[in-house]
Design a protein around this motif. Structure first.
Motif, PDB file in Angstrom:
ATOM      1  N   SER A  21      46.429 -13.490  20.635  1.00  0.00           N
ATOM      2  CA  SER A  21      47.652 -13.210  21.384  1.00  0.00           C
ATOM      3  C   SER A  21      48.721 -12.703  20.435  1.00  0.00           C
ATOM      4  O   SER A  21      48.783 -13.109  19.276  1.00  0.00           O
ATOM      5  CB  SER A  21      48.159 -14.472  22.078  1.00  0.00           C
ATOM      6  OG  SER A  21      47.222 -14.959  23.014  1.00  0.00           O
ATOM      7  N   CYS A  22      49.561 -11.838  20.952  1.00  0.00           N
ATOM      8  CA  CYS A  22      50.692 -11.304  20.194  1.00  0.00           C
ATOM      9  C   CYS A  22      51.914 -11.442  21.089  1.00  0.00           C
ATOM     10  O   CYS A  22      52.071 -10.699  22.059  1.00  0.00           O
ATOM     11  CB  CYS A  22      50.437  -9.854  19.831  1.00  0.00           C
ATOM     12  SG  CYS A  22      51.850  -9.000  19.078  1.00  0.00           S
ATOM     13  N   ALA A  23      52.756 -12.399  20.773  1.00  0.00           N
ATOM     14  CA  ALA A  23      53.942 -12.667  21.583  1.00  0.00           C
ATOM     15  C   ALA A  23      55.180 -12.095  20.912  1.00  0.00           C
ATOM     16  O   ALA A  23      55.392 -12.284  19.708  1.00  0.00           O
ATOM     17  CB  ALA A  23      54.105 -14.169  21.782  1.00  0.00           C
ATOM     18  N   ALA A  24      55.976 -11.394  21.710  1.00  0.00           N
ATOM     19  CA  ALA A  24      57.181 -10.761  21.176  1.00  0.00           C
ATOM     20  C   ALA A  24      58.422 -11.537  21.585  1.00  0.00           C
ATOM     21  O   ALA A  24      58.499 -12.079  22.690  1.00  0.00           O
ATOM     22  CB  ALA A  24      57.289  -9.330  21.666  1.00  0.00           C
ATOM     23  N   SER A  25      59.393 -11.561  20.711  1.00  0.00           N
ATOM     24  CA  SER A  25      60.701 -12.106  21.040  1.00  0.00           C
ATOM     25  C   SER A  25      61.759 -11.204  20.429  1.00  0.00           C
ATOM     26  O   SER A  25      61.527 -10.544  19.417  1.00  0.00           O
ATOM     27  CB  SER A  25      60.853 -13.538  20.517  1.00  0.00           C
ATOM     28  OG  SER A  25      60.699 -13.569  19.111  1.00  0.00           O
ATOM     29  N   GLY A  26      62.900 -11.147  21.095  1.00  0.00           N
ATOM     30  CA  GLY A  26      63.984 -10.311  20.587  1.00  0.00           C
ATOM     31  C   GLY A  26      63.930  -8.868  21.045  1.00  0.00           C
ATOM     32  O   GLY A  26      64.851  -8.095  20.771  1.00  0.00           O
ATOM     33  N   PHE A  27      62.863  -8.484  21.724  1.00  0.00           N
ATOM     34  CA  PHE A  27      62.763  -7.144  22.283  1.00  0.00           C
ATOM     35  C   PHE A  27      61.713  -7.165  23.386  1.00  0.00           C
ATOM     36  O   PHE A  27      60.941  -8.107  23.512  1.00  0.00           O
ATOM     37  CB  PHE A  27      62.424  -6.093  21.228  1.00  0.00           C
ATOM     38  CG  PHE A  27      61.042  -6.211  20.640  1.00  0.00           C
ATOM     39  CD1 PHE A  27      60.724  -7.215  19.738  1.00  0.00           C
ATOM     40  CD2 PHE A  27      60.047  -5.318  20.986  1.00  0.00           C
ATOM     41  CE1 PHE A  27      59.464  -7.306  19.180  1.00  0.00           C
ATOM     42  CE2 PHE A  27      58.782  -5.397  20.431  1.00  0.00           C
ATOM     43  CZ  PHE A  27      58.488  -6.405  19.534  1.00  0.00           C
ATOM     44  N   THR A  28      61.691  -6.101  24.174  1.00  0.00           N
ATOM     45  CA  THR A  28      60.788  -6.020  25.314  1.00  0.00           C
ATOM     46  C   THR A  28      59.574  -5.186  24.939  1.00  0.00           C
ATOM     47  O   THR A  28      59.698  -4.010  24.603  1.00  0.00           O
ATOM     48  CB  THR A  28      61.492  -5.387  26.524  1.00  0.00           C
ATOM     49  OG1 THR A  28      62.657  -6.163  26.828  1.00  0.00           O
ATOM     50  CG2 THR A  28      60.570  -5.365  27.722  1.00  0.00           C
ATOM     51  N   LEU A  29      58.401  -5.804  25.039  1.00  0.00           N
ATOM     52  CA  LEU A  29      57.180  -5.133  24.622  1.00  0.00           C
ATOM     53  C   LEU A  29      56.857  -3.902  25.455  1.00  0.00           C
ATOM     54  O   LEU A  29      56.200  -2.985  24.968  1.00  0.00           O
ATOM     55  CB  LEU A  29      55.989  -6.095  24.687  1.00  0.00           C
ATOM     56  CG  LEU A  29      55.668  -6.900  23.448  1.00  0.00           C
ATOM     57  CD1 LEU A  29      54.420  -7.733  23.678  1.00  0.00           C
ATOM     58  CD2 LEU A  29      55.510  -6.019  22.236  1.00  0.00           C
ATOM     59  N   ASP A  30      57.293  -3.872  26.713  1.00  0.00           N
ATOM     60  CA  ASP A  30      56.871  -2.747  27.555  1.00  0.00           C
ATOM     61  C   ASP A  30      57.539  -1.437  27.176  1.00  0.00           C
ATOM     62  O   ASP A  30      57.236  -0.401  27.754  1.00  0.00           O
ATOM     63  CB  ASP A  30      57.036  -3.063  29.043  1.00  0.00           C
ATOM     64  CG  ASP A  30      58.442  -3.474  29.401  1.00  0.00           C
ATOM     65  OD1 ASP A  30      58.658  -3.804  30.581  1.00  0.00           O
ATOM     66  OD2 ASP A  30      59.310  -3.474  28.524  1.00  0.00           O
ATOM     67  N   ASP A  31      58.445  -1.451  26.198  1.00  0.00           N
ATOM     68  CA  ASP A  31      59.007  -0.210  25.669  1.00  0.00           C
ATOM     69  C   ASP A  31      58.247   0.297  24.456  1.00  0.00           C
ATOM     70  O   ASP A  31      58.603   1.325  23.867  1.00  0.00           O
ATOM     71  CB  ASP A  31      60.469  -0.424  25.255  1.00  0.00           C
ATOM     72  CG  ASP A  31      61.380  -0.678  26.438  1.00  0.00           C
ATOM     73  OD1 ASP A  31      62.405  -1.352  26.254  1.00  0.00           O
ATOM     74  OD2 ASP A  31      61.052  -0.186  27.536  1.00  0.00           O
ATOM     75  N   TYR A  32      57.175  -0.439  24.070  1.00  0.00           N
ATOM     76  CA  TYR A  32      56.500  -0.161  22.811  1.00  0.00           C
ATOM     77  C   TYR A  32      54.998  -0.007  23.016  1.00  0.00           C
ATOM     78  O   TYR A  32      54.406  -0.655  23.877  1.00  0.00           O
ATOM     79  CB  TYR A  32      56.731  -1.313  21.829  1.00  0.00           C
ATOM     80  CG  TYR A  32      58.144  -1.407  21.323  1.00  0.00           C
ATOM     81  CD1 TYR A  32      59.145  -1.933  22.122  1.00  0.00           C
ATOM     82  CD2 TYR A  32      58.469  -0.955  20.048  1.00  0.00           C
ATOM     83  CE1 TYR A  32      60.446  -2.020  21.658  1.00  0.00           C
ATOM     84  CE2 TYR A  32      59.768  -1.041  19.580  1.00  0.00           C
ATOM     85  CZ  TYR A  32      60.745  -1.567  20.380  1.00  0.00           C
ATOM     86  OH  TYR A  32      62.032  -1.642  19.927  1.00  0.00           O
TER      87      TYR A  32
END
Length: 124
Positions: A21-32
Motif C-alpha cells: 500500500s502507498c498512502a498519501a497525506s498532504g496532497f491528493t493522489l488523484d492529481d498524480y
C-alpha cells in the motif's frame, strides 16, 4: 506536510503473495501518476508499475506482467500493488512515487514525491 508511506512488505515464500500500500497525506493522489519502483542490493532502482492520472492506464515492467497488479482508491488516497507468484528475484526495497507530469512511467526524474520504501523478501 507532503508524505507517501508504503506498507505491506515482508518475508514470503516463492509463489506467495503480498499487497503493498502507498498512502498519501498532504496532497491528493488523484492529481498524480503513481509509480512503484524497486531497488535490490547493488542494483539500480527500477520501475515496476505505474498508474496514470487521467485514464487509469497501467504500465508494468516485462518481468512482472501477469503477476503484479496496480490499482488506486482515490477515496482512500491510496495506491496498491498486488504481487502474486512472487519469485526470489523480486526481493528488493519497494518505493512508491507520485508525479504530476509523468511523461514516461519508469523515468525516476518525472516523480516529485517518494516514500521511504518497504522491504520485500522472497525466500524459502
Amino acid at each position: 506536510q507532503v508524505q507517501l508511506v508504503e506498507s505491506g512488505g515482508g518475508l514470503v515464500q516463492p509463489g506467495g503473495s503480498l499487497r503493498l500500500s502507498c498512502a498519501a497525506s498532504g496532497f491528493t493522489l488523484d492529481d498524480y501518476a503513481i509509480g512503484w519502483f524497486r531497488q535490490a542490493p547493488g542494483k539500480k532502482r527500477e520501475g515496476v508499475s505505474c498508474i496514470s492520472v487521467r485514464n487509469g492506464r497501467t504500465y508494468y515492467v516485462e518481468s512482472v506482467k501477469g503477476r503484479f497488479t496496480i490499482s488506486r482508491d482515490n477515496a482512500k488516497n491510496t495506491v496498491y500493488l498486488q504481487m502474486n507468484s512472487l519469485k526470489p528475484e523480486d526481493t528488493a526495497v519497494y518505493y512508491c512515487a507520485a508525479g504530476r507530469r509523468v511523461l514516461s512511467p519508469f523515468v525516476i526524474g518525472y516523480y516529485d514525491y517518494w516514500g521511504q520504501g518497504t522491504q520485500v523478501t522472497v525466500s524459502s
